[in-house]
Write a protein that holds these residues in place. Structure first.
Motif, mmCIF file in Angstrom:
data_model
loop_
_atom_site.group_PDB
_atom_site.id
_atom_site.type_symbol
_atom_site.label_atom_id
_atom_site.label_comp_id
_atom_site.label_asym_id
_atom_site.label_seq_id
_atom_site.Cartn_x
_atom_site.Cartn_y
_atom_site.Cartn_z
ATOM 1 N N GLY A 161 0.850 -1.101 0.002
ATOM 2 C CA GLY A 161 0.128 0.056 0.060
ATOM 3 C C GLY A 161 0.963 1.352 -0.086
ATOM 4 O O GLY A 161 1.982 1.129 -0.179
ATOM 5 N N PHE A 162 0.304 2.436 0.277
ATOM 6 C CA PHE A 162 0.745 3.749 0.551
ATOM 7 C C PHE A 162 0.345 4.245 1.794
ATOM 8 O O PHE A 162 -0.633 4.201 2.240
ATOM 9 N N SER A 163 1.255 5.367 2.062
ATOM 10 C CA SER A 163 1.116 6.130 3.447
ATOM 11 C C SER A 163 -0.129 6.949 3.277
ATOM 12 O O SER A 163 -0.334 7.523 2.083
ATOM 13 N N THR A 164 -0.665 7.422 4.311
ATOM 14 C CA THR A 164 -1.712 8.237 4.337
ATOM 15 C C THR A 164 -1.322 9.849 4.399
ATOM 16 O O THR A 164 -2.176 10.783 4.350
ATOM 17 N N ASP A 165 0.132 10.036 4.392
ATOM 18 C CA ASP A 165 0.721 11.479 4.480
ATOM 19 C C ASP A 165 0.781 11.802 3.003
ATOM 20 O O ASP A 165 1.001 11.335 1.984
ATOM 21 N N THR A 166 0.665 13.311 2.924
ATOM 22 C CA THR A 166 1.028 13.772 1.927
ATOM 23 C C THR A 166 2.354 14.906 2.065
ATOM 24 O O THR A 166 2.552 15.274 3.248
ATOM 25 N N VAL A 167 2.946 15.238 0.948
ATOM 26 C CA VAL A 167 4.018 16.264 0.987
ATOM 27 C C VAL A 167 3.578 17.589 0.942
ATOM 28 O O VAL A 167 2.711 17.852 0.509
ATOM 29 N N PRO A 168 4.061 18.280 2.134
ATOM 30 C CA PRO A 168 3.762 19.749 2.207
ATOM 31 C C PRO A 168 3.763 20.581 0.852
ATOM 32 O O PRO A 168 4.529 20.154 -0.056
ATOM 33 N N ARG A 169 3.097 21.529 0.829
ATOM 34 C CA ARG A 169 3.147 22.405 -0.291
ATOM 35 C C ARG A 169 4.564 22.892 -0.722
ATOM 36 O O ARG A 169 5.321 23.575 0.202
ATOM 37 N N GLY A 170 5.110 22.760 -1.853
ATOM 38 C CA GLY A 170 6.379 23.002 -2.050
ATOM 39 C C GLY A 170 7.814 22.289 -1.826
ATOM 40 O O GLY A 170 8.735 22.487 -2.372
ATOM 41 N N ALA A 171 7.544 21.250 -0.959
ATOM 42 C CA ALA A 171 8.481 20.169 -0.753
ATOM 43 C C ALA A 171 8.462 19.062 -1.760
ATOM 44 O O ALA A 171 7.474 18.915 -2.528
ATOM 45 N N LEU A 172 9.518 18.210 -1.666
ATOM 46 C CA LEU A 172 9.576 16.994 -2.507
ATOM 47 C C LEU A 172 10.111 16.041 -1.521
ATOM 48 O O LEU A 172 10.784 15.933 -0.846
ATOM 49 N N ALA A 173 9.610 14.625 -2.154
ATOM 50 C CA ALA A 173 10.230 13.629 -1.633
ATOM 51 C C ALA A 173 10.422 12.595 -2.886
ATOM 52 O O ALA A 173 9.823 12.461 -3.957
ATOM 53 N N LEU A 174 11.707 11.990 -2.970
ATOM 54 C CA LEU A 174 12.315 11.148 -3.918
ATOM 55 C C LEU A 174 12.426 9.819 -3.240
ATOM 56 O O LEU A 174 13.117 9.632 -2.549
#
Length: 257
Positions: free
Chosen positions: A35-48
């Motif tokens: 599955g995937f987490s229920t968190d989202t990346v904050p506006r302007g941030a990135l996750a790789l």
């Protein structure tokens, strides 16, 4: 050798960048696991998030042993509160087919790529969290590693926090397109072993039109090497003859803001 060298350079550069960041707690990464987490990346941030790589091994009813190594990459970009855009691809694959008593055949190539939108629903509770993920995957890959057409998917993930250490999740995902209709669901249970190391166990069940249903079970571990750098390892094994014998992977994820 070009791909391993490029991956090492990217890993070094990203780690150096993350080490220079502050200690703000990043959102949960989507890898590893079904599955995937229920968190989202904050506006302007990135996750790789990178697979380094993953392995899938199976022997079919004719005795052909297939072993596939795949790299995968997902870039998550925060668009607004509770909303993120994802771009994903599998740029490198190596498939080895070994019939019983026959010569080994090897194929190499890129897989499909796609885009997704992830939205975290407001729940008004610290214990409950829910997110939806709508995605489209495009047939950009080489013939042996492509679905052959555009696919659309809608997934949902629900997480419940029992206490500071234990949490549970339920994931469901429906896929349609490229001549396939598929539904997958997966329960999982996670535990924080230390402040930086966590582990989980999971089950996965998939129903496909025209194909036998499959069932897998597995586990994984994550280690926050740095406040914004996560390493992971995971595996799943098939619970019936129709399921892949083994799926395993190593990965690394970075957070930037």
């Amino acid at each position: 050798m070009r791909l391993p060298v490029a991956a090492c350079l990217l890993l070094f550069a990203a780690t150096a960048h993350a080490q220079g960041s502050d200690d703000t707690q990043p959102p949960s990464f989507d890898r590893p696991g079904i599955g995937f987490s229920t968190d989202t990346v904050p506006r302007g941030a990135l996750a790789l998030e990178l697979g380094l790589p993953s392995l899938a091994r199976d022997r079919d009813t004719d005795g052909v042993l297939s072993t596939q190594y795949s790299s995968d990459i997902t870039l998550r970009m925060g668009l607004a509160e509770r909303l993120e855009l994802q771009a994903f691809a599998t740029p490198w694959n190596r498939l080895q087919l070994r019939p019983r008593g026959g010569p080994t055949h090897t194929e190499r190539g890129a897989g499909d790529a796609g885009l997704a939108l992830k939205f975290a629903l407001p729940t008004g509770s610290d214990r409950h969290s829910v997110a939806l993920l709508a995605s489209s995957t495009f047939a950009t890959g080489d013939r042996d590693f492509s679905e052959g057409g555009t696919q659309y998917a809608l997934g949902a993930s629900y997480e419940y926090t029992f206490n500071d250490r234990w949490s549970g999740a339920l994931y469901a995902n429906a896929v349609r397109g490229a001549g396939a209709d598929e539904f997958t669901w997966s329960p999982s249970l996670s535990v924080a072993l230390t402040d930086t190391v966590s582990s989980y166990v999971e089950l996965g069940f998939t129903d496909s039109d025209g194909d036998p249903s499959t069932a897998i079970a597995g586990a994984g571990v994550t280690w926050m090497l740095r406040p914004r750098v996560q390493l992971d390892a995971s595996f799943d094994v098939g619970l019936d003859n129709a399921s892949p014998d083994l799926q395993a992977g190593l990965g690394v994820s970075f957070y930037f803001d």
